[in-house]
Design a protein around this motif. Structure first.
Motif, PDB file in Angstrom:
ATOM      1  N   ASP A  52       0.827  -1.215   0.000  1.00 10.33           N
ATOM      2  CA  ASP A  52       0.000   0.000   0.000  1.00 10.33           C
ATOM      3  C   ASP A  52       0.860   1.264   0.000  1.00 10.33           C
ATOM      4  OD1 ASP A  52      -2.279  -1.503  -0.018  1.00 10.33           O
ATOM      5  OD2 ASP A  52      -2.708  -1.277   2.133  1.00 10.33           O
ATOM      6  N   ILE A  53       1.895   1.314   0.853  1.00  5.62           N
ATOM      7  CA  ILE A  53       2.689   2.546   0.939  1.00  5.62           C
ATOM      8  C   ILE A  53       3.592   2.711  -0.280  1.00  5.62           C
ATOM      9  CG2 ILE A  53       2.621   2.611   3.450  1.00  5.62           C
ATOM     10  CD1 ILE A  53       5.475   1.558   3.503  1.00  5.62           C
ATOM     11  N   LYS A  54       3.859   1.609  -0.977  1.00  2.00           N
ATOM     12  CA  LYS A  54       4.594   1.729  -2.235  1.00  2.00           C
ATOM     13  C   LYS A  54       3.696   2.272  -3.333  1.00  2.00           C
ATOM     14  CE  LYS A  54       8.198  -1.832  -1.799  1.00  2.00           C
ATOM     15  NZ  LYS A  54       8.697  -3.129  -2.342  1.00  2.00           N
ATOM     16  N   SER A  55       2.456   1.806  -3.365  1.00  5.54           N
ATOM     17  CA  SER A  55       1.546   2.198  -4.448  1.00  5.54           C
ATOM     18  C   SER A  55       1.002   3.611  -4.294  1.00  5.54           C
ATOM     19  CB  SER A  55       0.374   1.210  -4.538  1.00  5.54           C
ATOM     20  OG  SER A  55      -0.405   1.237  -3.359  1.00  5.54           O
ATOM     21  N   ASP A  56       0.845   4.080  -3.042  1.00  4.03           N
ATOM     22  CA  ASP A  56       0.258   5.412  -2.854  1.00  4.03           C
ATOM     23  C   ASP A  56       1.300   6.523  -2.713  1.00  4.03           C
ATOM     24  OD1 ASP A  56       1.233   5.286  -0.249  1.00  4.03           O
ATOM     25  OD2 ASP A  56      -0.725   5.012   0.691  1.00  4.03           O
ATOM     26  N   GLY A  57       2.582   6.175  -2.831  1.00  3.20           N
ATOM     27  CA  GLY A  57       3.636   7.186  -2.797  1.00  3.20           C
ATOM     28  C   GLY A  57       4.153   7.518  -1.410  1.00  3.20           C
ATOM     29  N   THR A  58       3.608   6.878  -0.371  1.00  2.00           N
ATOM     30  CA  THR A  58       4.050   7.161   0.993  1.00  2.00           C
ATOM     31  C   THR A  58       5.522   6.837   1.188  1.00  2.00           C
ATOM     32  OG1 THR A  58       1.837   6.763   1.901  1.00  2.00           O
ATOM     33  CG2 THR A  58       3.691   6.618   3.433  1.00  2.00           C
ATOM     34  N   ILE A  59       5.967   5.751   0.599  1.00  2.00           N
ATOM     35  CA  ILE A  59       7.359   5.328   0.793  1.00  2.00           C
ATOM     36  C   ILE A  59       8.328   6.367   0.242  1.00  2.00           C
ATOM     37  CG2 ILE A  59       7.687   4.021  -1.350  1.00  2.00           C
ATOM     38  CD1 ILE A  59       8.676   2.689   2.074  1.00  2.00           C
ATOM     39  N   ILE A  76       8.058  11.498  14.102  1.00  2.00           N
ATOM     40  CA  ILE A  76       7.304  10.243  14.069  1.00  2.00           C
ATOM     41  C   ILE A  76       6.043  10.372  14.919  1.00  2.00           C
ATOM     42  CG2 ILE A  76       7.322   7.804  14.741  1.00  2.00           C
ATOM     43  CD1 ILE A  76      10.246   7.682  14.052  1.00  2.00           C
ATOM     44  N   ASP A  77       4.937   9.883  14.398  1.00  2.00           N
ATOM     45  CA  ASP A  77       3.693   9.819  15.149  1.00  2.00           C
ATOM     46  C   ASP A  77       3.688   8.487  15.900  1.00  2.00           C
ATOM     47  OD1 ASP A  77       1.170   9.777  16.181  1.00  2.00           O
ATOM     48  OD2 ASP A  77       0.110   9.868  14.260  1.00  2.00           O
ATOM     49  N   TYR A  78       3.902   8.527  17.210  1.00  2.00           N
ATOM     50  CA  TYR A  78       3.994   7.315  18.009  1.00  2.00           C
ATOM     51  C   TYR A  78       2.628   6.834  18.506  1.00  2.00           C
ATOM     52  CZ  TYR A  78       8.946   8.671  18.254  1.00  2.00           C
ATOM     53  OH  TYR A  78      10.238   9.025  17.940  1.00  2.00           O
ATOM     54  N   SER A  79       1.566   7.538  18.179  1.00  2.00           N
ATOM     55  CA  SER A  79       0.247   7.210  18.714  1.00  2.00           C
ATOM     56  C   SER A  79      -0.364   6.006  17.997  1.00  2.00           C
ATOM     57  CB  SER A  79      -0.685   8.414  18.578  1.00  2.00           C
ATOM     58  OG  SER A  79      -0.932   8.696  17.205  1.00  2.00           O
ATOM     59  N   SER A  80      -1.176   5.262  18.733  1.00  2.67           N
ATOM     60  CA  SER A  80      -1.926   4.135  18.179  1.00  2.67           C
ATOM     61  C   SER A  80      -3.049   3.797  19.136  1.00  2.67           C
ATOM     62  CB  SER A  80      -1.022   2.919  17.982  1.00  2.67           C
ATOM     63  OG  SER A  80      -1.780   1.797  17.554  1.00  2.67           O
ATOM     64  N   SER A  81      -4.121   3.257  18.607  1.00  2.00           N
ATOM     65  CA  SER A  81      -5.247   2.885  19.461  1.00  2.00           C
ATOM     66  C   SER A  81      -4.890   1.717  20.370  1.00  2.00           C
ATOM     67  CB  SER A  81      -6.451   2.507  18.599  1.00  2.00           C
ATOM     68  OG  SER A  81      -6.187   1.309  17.873  1.00  2.00           O
ATOM     69  N   GLY A  82      -3.997   0.840  19.896  1.00  2.01           N
ATOM     70  CA  GLY A  82      -3.604  -0.320  20.679  1.00  2.01           C
ATOM     71  C   GLY A  82      -4.712  -1.334  20.881  1.00  2.01           C
ATOM     72  N   GLU A  83      -5.777  -1.212  20.091  1.00  2.00           N
ATOM     73  CA  GLU A  83      -6.946  -2.087  20.277  1.00  2.00           C
ATOM     74  C   GLU A  83      -6.650  -3.547  19.982  1.00  2.00           C
ATOM     75  OE1 GLU A  83      -8.801  -1.011  15.850  1.00  2.00           O
ATOM     76  OE2 GLU A  83      -9.846  -0.447  17.681  1.00  2.00           O
ATOM     77  N   ARG A 116       4.003   3.554  11.682  1.00  2.00           N
ATOM     78  CA  ARG A 116       2.891   3.763  10.739  1.00  2.00           C
ATOM     79  C   ARG A 116       2.090   2.469  10.583  1.00  2.00           C
ATOM     80  NH1 ARG A 116       3.702   8.241   6.600  1.00  2.00           N
ATOM     81  NH2 ARG A 116       5.471   9.477   7.360  1.00  2.00           N
ATOM     82  N   PHE A 117       2.805   1.358  10.487  1.00  2.00           N
ATOM     83  CA  PHE A 117       2.149   0.050  10.388  1.00  2.00           C
ATOM     84  C   PHE A 117       1.314  -0.224  11.631  1.00  2.00           C
ATOM     85  CE2 PHE A 117       2.494  -4.405  11.815  1.00  2.00           C
ATOM     86  CZ  PHE A 117       1.707  -5.014  10.849  1.00  2.00           C
ATOM     87  N   ALA A 118       1.898   0.013  12.800  1.00  2.00           N
ATOM     88  CA  ALA A 118       1.206  -0.247  14.058  1.00  2.00           C
ATOM     89  C   ALA A 118      -0.050   0.612  14.197  1.00  2.00           C
ATOM     90  CB  ALA A 118       2.148   0.008  15.231  1.00  2.00           C
TER      91      ALA A 118
END
Length: 222
Positions: A52-59, A76-83, A116-118
């Motif tokens: 996904d990150i390769k196809s949308d240009g994020t990488i 870096i955005d360290y936040s995550s829901s952790g659900e 980002r993955f997390a």
């Protein structure tokens, strides 16, 4: 700064060996069926995320940030829901700009990718800090880490300890040599017999030991 200028003056680089940086997961030994299933699911999630990150240009945007000179963009955005619980990432945080510590924070291209993955999949991230690539692989194989990476190349030997996600970055490795030495270097064969300083447990160490039989290979935890 003076040291960097000195190195640029005394050293030149030449193409050496290309490798792919990847995240490893799917420990395939000493795990019960539920744990193995979770590992394979994690690897599939990683593969989907990387595609996904390769196809949308994020990488490419991440490359511009972490390989660029504008330090203000390196956030870096360290936040995550952790659900979905916590995953443990085995990392070698001594390879700037891929993974490193700055101001007491974990930084770098690979570190950013992991967070980002997390965030996307609702995981909290816990780091298992390794001193070398060898111990990073061992951490994944033993189950102390769910996956690992930072600067990790795919090898047949490492495949025996776990499975690998799709590569997310192709890294061209270089050798640094003095300008005086460079005058006598026309091919990789001409490097055979020189002393090599390499990262401990890295594929560079394996390559040099196999391809440079007359060289002394010095490994450093760096």
């Amino acid at each position: 700064m003076k040291i960097k200028k000195l190195l640029k003056t005394l050293l030149i680089s030449i193409p050496f060996l290309a490798s792919c940086l990847t995240l490893s997961a799917c420990n395939n030994s000493n795990k019960n069926n539920d744990a193995k299933l979770r590992s394979f699911e994690l690897c599939e999630q990683l593969n989907t995320f990387i595609r996904d990150i390769k196809s949308d240009g994020t990488i490419e945007e991440m490359e511009d940030i972490w390989f660029g000179k504008d330090e203000t963009k390196k956030v870096i955005d360290y936040s995550s829901s952790g659900e979905n619980g916590t995953i443990t990432f085995g990392s070698v945080l001594s390879f700037e700009p891929m993974g490193y510590i700055s101001g007491g924070k974990k930084m770098g291209f690979s570190t950013d990718l992991v967070y980002r993955f997390a965030k996307k999949y609702g995981y909290n991230v816990q780091f298992f800090d390794s001193v070398s690539h060898a111990t990073c692989v061992t951490a994944v194989a033993s189950g102390r880490a769910d996956f690992g990476g930072t600067c990790m190349s795919i090898t047949d030997e490492r495949r025996q300890s776990g499975c690998f996600s799709d590569p997310y970055y192709k890294n061209e490795v270089v050798v640094l040599i003095t300008k005086d030495t460079a005058n006598s270097i026309e091919s990789l064969d001409d490097l055979n017999g020189l002393d090599f300083g390499v990262a401990s447990g890295s594929t560079y160490s394996v390559y040099c030991n196999e391809r440079m039989p007359y060289s002394r290979v010095l490994e450093y935890n760096t």
